[in-house]
Design a protein around this motif. Structure first.
Motif, PDB file in Angstrom:
ATOM      1  N   ALA A  27       0.857  -1.182   0.000  1.00 13.54           N
ATOM      2  CA  ALA A  27       0.000   0.000   0.000  1.00 13.54           C
ATOM      3  C   ALA A  27       0.893   1.233   0.000  1.00 13.54           C
ATOM      4  N   GLY A  28       0.425   2.310  -0.557  1.00 14.33           N
ATOM      5  CA  GLY A  28       1.195   3.551  -0.561  1.00 14.33           C
ATOM      6  C   GLY A  28       2.142   3.626  -1.745  1.00 14.33           C
ATOM      7  N   CYS A  29       3.034   4.598  -1.696  1.00 12.15           N
ATOM      8  CA  CYS A  29       4.008   4.802  -2.769  1.00 12.15           C
ATOM      9  C   CYS A  29       5.069   3.709  -2.726  1.00 12.15           C
ATOM     10  N   LEU A  39      13.013   1.473 -13.996  1.00 11.86           N
ATOM     11  CA  LEU A  39      12.619   1.881 -12.655  1.00 11.86           C
ATOM     12  C   LEU A  39      11.320   2.671 -12.739  1.00 11.86           C
ATOM     13  N   CYS A  40      10.327   2.267 -11.966  1.00 14.45           N
ATOM     14  CA  CYS A  40       9.013   2.903 -12.021  1.00 14.45           C
ATOM     15  C   CYS A  40       8.533   3.239 -10.615  1.00 14.45           C
ATOM     16  N   LEU A  41       7.770   4.313 -10.511  1.00 12.90           N
ATOM     17  CA  LEU A  41       7.156   4.710  -9.246  1.00 12.90           C
ATOM     18  C   LEU A  41       5.658   4.559  -9.384  1.00 12.90           C
ATOM     19  N   LEU A  42       5.060   3.915  -8.417  1.00 12.39           N
ATOM     20  CA  LEU A  42       3.606   3.865  -8.343  1.00 12.39           C
ATOM     21  C   LEU A  42       3.221   4.765  -7.178  1.00 12.39           C
ATOM     22  N   PRO A  43       2.788   6.002  -7.480  1.00 16.58           N
ATOM     23  CA  PRO A  43       2.480   6.925  -6.383  1.00 16.58           C
ATOM     24  C   PRO A  43       1.197   6.535  -5.673  1.00 16.58           C
ATOM     25  N   SER A  49       2.605  11.970  -6.792  1.00 19.98           N
ATOM     26  CA  SER A  49       2.064  11.935  -8.149  1.00 19.98           C
ATOM     27  C   SER A  49       2.451  13.196  -8.908  1.00 19.98           C
ATOM     28  N   GLN A  50       2.710  14.289  -8.178  1.00 17.68           N
ATOM     29  CA  GLN A  50       3.123  15.535  -8.817  1.00 17.68           C
ATOM     30  C   GLN A  50       4.632  15.627  -8.968  1.00 17.68           C
TER      31      GLN A  50
END
Length: 117
Positions: A27-29, A39-43, A49-50
Motif C-alpha cells: 500500500a502507498g508509494c 525503474l518505475c514509481l507507483l504513487p 504523483s506531482q
C-alpha cells in the motif's frame, strides 16, 4: 489481496526498488522495476504523483517513521546551532571585562520573566 499498513512489507525507494509480484504489492508509494528493468514509481499520494522526488505523504508506518526521523534530525541540527551560539556568547562574556556584571543582569532579567510550572 489488499494489504493493511500493519502487514505491509518494507517499501522500496528510488535507489533500492523492491521486486514485486501481484501478491506482494504494498500500500502507498513504492518503486519497482518492471520486467524490462525500467525503474518505475507507483504513487500512492498526491505529493508523489506531482513530483516523484517529493516526500511521501502516504500514511504508512514507514512514511510516518521517515517523517519522524527527519523531524528529529532537523531538531537536533537546530539544537546544535543554538548550542554553538550559546558557547560563543558564553566565551564572549568570559572575555569581556564587564562579563560578570552582564551575566548577573541577564540572570536577573530571566528570573523576572520566568514562570515556574
Amino acid at each position: 489481496m489488499a494489504r493493511s499498513p500493519a502487514n505491509q512489507p518494507a517499501l522500496g525507494d528510488h535507489h533500492h526498488p523492491i521486486p514485486t509480484t501481484p501478491d506482494t504489492v504494498p500500500a502507498g508509494c513504492w518503486w519497482f522495476t518492471d520486467p524490462d528493468g525500467a525503474l518505475c514509481l507507483l504513487p500512492g499520494c498526491m505529493a508523489r504523483s506531482q513530483d516523484p522526488e517529493a516526500d511521501c505523504t502516504c500514511d504508512t508506518l514507514g512514511a510516518r517513521l521517515e517523517r519522524a526521523e527527519r523531524k528529529l534530525r532537523d531538531e537536533r541540527a537546530e539544537r546544535q546551532y543554538a548550542e554553538g551560539w550559546y558557547q560563543a556568547l558564553h566565551a564572549a562574556l568570559d572575555a569581556h571585562p564587564a562579563g560578570p556584571d552582564i551575566r548577573a543582569d541577564a540572570r536577573a532579567r530571566r528570573a523576572a520573566t520566568q514562570t515556574r510550572p
